[in-house]
Design an enzyme around this catalytic site. Structure first.
Site, PDB file in Angstrom:
ATOM      1  N   SER A   1       0.829  -1.200   0.000  1.00  0.00           N
ATOM      2  CA  SER A   1       0.000   0.000   0.000  1.00  0.00           C
ATOM      3  C   SER A   1       0.874   1.265   0.000  1.00  0.00           C
ATOM      4  CB  SER A   1      -0.958  -0.044   1.197  1.00  0.00           C
ATOM      5  OG  SER A   1      -1.981   0.912   1.059  1.00  0.00           O
TER       6      SER A   1
ATOM      7  N   ASP B   1      -9.405  -3.148  -6.666  1.00  0.00           N
ATOM      8  CA  ASP B   1      -8.950  -2.544  -5.407  1.00  0.00           C
ATOM      9  C   ASP B   1      -9.943  -1.452  -4.996  1.00  0.00           C
ATOM     10  OD1 ASP B   1      -7.576  -0.908  -3.458  1.00  0.00           O
ATOM     11  OD2 ASP B   1      -5.707  -1.843  -4.083  1.00  0.00           O
TER      12      ASP B   1
ATOM     13  N   HIS C   1      -7.652  -5.002  -1.995  1.00  0.00           N
ATOM     14  CA  HIS C   1      -6.490  -4.242  -1.517  1.00  0.00           C
ATOM     15  C   HIS C   1      -5.676  -5.125  -0.586  1.00  0.00           C
ATOM     16  CE1 HIS C   1      -4.204  -0.578  -0.811  1.00  0.00           C
ATOM     17  NE2 HIS C   1      -4.212  -0.865   0.485  1.00  0.00           N
TER      18      HIS C   1
END
Length: 315
Positions: free
Chosen positions: A129, A258, A286
């Site tokens: 991330s 995502d 995600h």
């Protein structure tokens, strides 16, 4: 699993791995602050390759994706170490500032320290991330001077502005609320130690009223880290513009579903150097990528190991 939210949430709720033994240390930074370091099992011996991990927003060594990958890579002979971003470990950091998606200086110092301390141990890195965005930006800044043999970025918000917009819509607002809670808590704790009202021009009550990531970045992240605005921060720190300068073999893993971002964040072919491989899955959420026919399989763990193993053989 073909639902973006199930993919995203499954590991957090059902993956219950724990690290059995860790070695903790603190790494002092040039400005006098520190980051907390966690080795899985032990520090490296011999020529064992080292994998440096960077967590996502408000993550830590306890994040399921970190624990799972550390255990999987350790079983394959890798020494794994996580660098917490400032204030994300057990202790509050010492400065008014914290960390952000483009803050490469701390990671650069830590990796270069590893390179000098363990010169015979090949170095690899994984970022998840915002840790993935930071890592890609660092690789682009390093260019040919990179000490890393290879790197992997997972679910990176390579266009921070688009991600800030996306997380304000629909069910994604649930994730935003979840992420904001620890960020605001950490910032409010700084009001007890520093004159943050003078630095930021807002009081504690205003911090409590923050509703979006963009608002948090406008009022705190940008201002405390020297950006003129959240827009300036997003423009300067989004990793996509750095991909053409990467000279480290790098794998970018991304899912089209995502929930934190749209496919617009993906680079075009002329924005990526020949050292970068972009692997896009239609599903995965995600930092999810959960699969398996006869049982749960955390696909990322295997994929990352196989990528690293192409650069050397170590068992």
């Amino acid at each position: 699993m073909r639902n973006r939210h199930i993919q995203t949430l499954f590991a957090s709720f059902f993956r219950k791995d724990r690290l059995q033994k860790v070695v903790n240390e603190e790494f002092t930074l040039l400005d006098g602050d520190f980051v907390e370091i966690v080795w899985n099992q032990e520090k490296p011996k011999g020529k064992r390759p080292i994998v440096v991990l960077f967590h996502g927003l408000a993550g830590s060594v306890h994040s399921p994706y970190i624990v799972g990958l550390m255990k999987a890579l350790h079983a394959k002979g890798y020494a794994c170490v996580l660098m917490h971003f400032r204030g994300c470990g057990q202790k509050e950091n010492l400065k008014q500032r914290a960390y952000h998606s483009g803050d490469t200086a701390d990671a650069k110092a830590w990796i270069e320290h590893l390179n000098s301390t363990y010169p015979n141990n090949p170095l690899h890195a994984v970022g998840f991330s915002i840790g993935g965005n930071m890592l890609l930006k660092l690789l682009g800044e390093w260019k040919e001077q990179t000490p890393l043999h290879s790197a992997v970025s997972v679910s990176a918000p390579m266009r921070l502005d688009i991600c800030a917009d996306t997380i304000e819509k629909g069910f994604a607002k649930v994730y935003q609320k979840h992420l904001l809670k620890p960020l605001k808590k950490t910032l409010l704790a700084k009001y007890k130690k520093f004159n943050m009202q003078e630095l930021l021009g807002i009081d504690e009550q205003r911090v409590k009223q923050i509703k979006t990531i963009r608002e948090f970045d406008e009022l705190y992240t940008a201002k405390i880290h020297g950006f003129t605005s959240s827009k300036d921060y997003y423009e300067r720190c989004s990793a996509r513009q750095f991909l053409k300068d990467i000279r480290t073999p790098t794998l970018i893993i991304h899912a089209l579903d995502d929930p934190f971002m749209t496919p617009e964040i993906l680079p075009k072919s002329d924005e990526v150097s020949k050292f970068v491989t972009l692997e896009v899955s239609p599903y995965g959420g995600h930092v999810g990528f959960v699969g398996g026919f006869f049982g749960v399989e955390y696909w990322l763990d295997k994929k990352i190991y196989l990528f690293f193993s192409t650069f050397h053989r170590y068992q």
